[in-house]
Design an enzyme around this catalytic site. Structure first.
Site, mmCIF file in Angstrom:
data_model
loop_
_atom_site.group_PDB
_atom_site.id
_atom_site.type_symbol
_atom_site.label_atom_id
_atom_site.label_comp_id
_atom_site.label_asym_id
_atom_site.label_seq_id
_atom_site.Cartn_x
_atom_site.Cartn_y
_atom_site.Cartn_z
ATOM 1 N N THR A 17 21.553 -1.717 6.200
ATOM 2 C CA THR A 17 22.367 -1.833 7.573
ATOM 3 C C THR A 17 23.728 -1.341 7.138
ATOM 4 O OG1 THR A 17 21.426 -3.800 8.280
ATOM 5 C CG2 THR A 17 23.631 -3.313 9.102
ATOM 6 N N PHE A 41 27.841 -0.982 8.087
ATOM 7 C CA PHE A 41 28.638 -1.860 8.559
ATOM 8 C C PHE A 41 30.036 -0.993 8.481
ATOM 9 C CE2 PHE A 41 25.688 -4.734 6.502
ATOM 10 C CZ PHE A 41 25.626 -5.658 7.373
#
Length: 280
Positions: A174, A176
């Site tokens: 992921t 960010f």
């Protein structure tokens, strides 16, 4: 420095924040991605950290929509990429056959779709605002429920791990982003940079319009590392296009490409120009 993040304590967002914090900070949890982004817009925090993209499920809609619409004074200041490994968490020991409900953030649920389909086909799926909030709900439920969350959240809320690494792909990542008010952050000089933009209209119903827009980048040999669309919420067939470009917005050839794009679209917004994260 006050830094907003998607809370409560124990989210992957908090892990990303702590892995990349530039120094001493005050962590301020918010209940949703939208509230986290708007904390910077409205002055409740100086910085924020939110998820923006996952390698399995693509863009995080709440982040993209907030940056493109309501958070017009917020810019991306930095990025960090975090490996994400989900655990099935419960308040106490349970056999998988006993689990009646699985709670998690929709992104985490989607990232574990195969495990849920094959191992927990009988369990109800319920959404939560974050993975850590899901673990907290499971802890307090007094029922045979489980959550998809991190090992850290299980430890924080005194829960048990029923299964580990249940994501569909072991290379689950992921991305960010750190957010700041417009004008408060610039790319570090000399290092690789990335520029994020969103654009839409005019002529988006004309054949070849998107090709002509992207041609301004191709002609200048600017590499796109991401492109995706989101509905503009006006009527069917009209979209916002989000793109990440290699290079800083103030440097050629990106600066020239952005100027050319403004002549081809109704709206172009630079969401941020910032240091590119190292490959994971």
């Amino acid at each position: 420095m006050r830094v907003a993040f998607l809370g409560p304590a124990g989210t992957y967002t908090e892990e990303a924040l702590r892995a990349s914090a530039p120094g001493e900070i005050e962590e301020v949890p918010y209940a949703s991605v939208y509230e986290t982004v708007m904390a910077v817009q409205e002055g409740g925090a100086e910085r924020a950290v939110v998820p923006i993209e996952n390698s399995l499920e693509g863009g995080v809609a709440a982040t993209l929509d907030a940056l493109a619409t309501d958070a017009d004074r917020v810019r991306i200041a930095a990025e960090v990429v975090l490996p994400v490994h989900h655990c099935l968490v419960a308040a106490g020991e349970l056999e998988l056959e006993q689990v009646e409900r699985v709670i998690s953030h929709p992104q985490a649920t989607a990232q574990c779709a195969r495990f849920l389909r094959e191992r927990l086909p009988h369990a109800e799926r319920v959404s939560a605002g974050s993975t850590a909030e899901a673990v907290r709900q499971v802890r307090d439920a007094g029922a045979p429920w489980a959550a998809l969350g991190s090992r850290l959240s299980a430890e924080l809320y005194d829960c048990r791990l029923l299964a580990e690494d249940v994501e569909d792909d072991a290379g689950n990542l992921t991305r960010f982003v750190w957010l700041a008010r417009d004008g408060e952050a610039e790319p570090a000089p000399g290092g690789p940079a990335k520029t994020s933009i969103v654009f839409w209209g005019a002529g988006d119903e004309s054949p070849g319009w998107l090709v002509s827009v992207l041609g301004e980048l191709a002609e200048r040999e600017i590499n796109l590392t991401r492109i995706e669309s989101r509905p503009r919420r006006v009527r069917l067939g009209h979209y916002m296009f989000f793109a990440d470009l290699e290079g800083g917005a103030g440097e050629e050839p990106v600066a020239g490409a952005l100027e050319a794009l403004r002549g081809r679209v109704q709206e172009l917004r630079v969401l941020g120009s910032y240091p590119a994260a190292a490959a994971v």
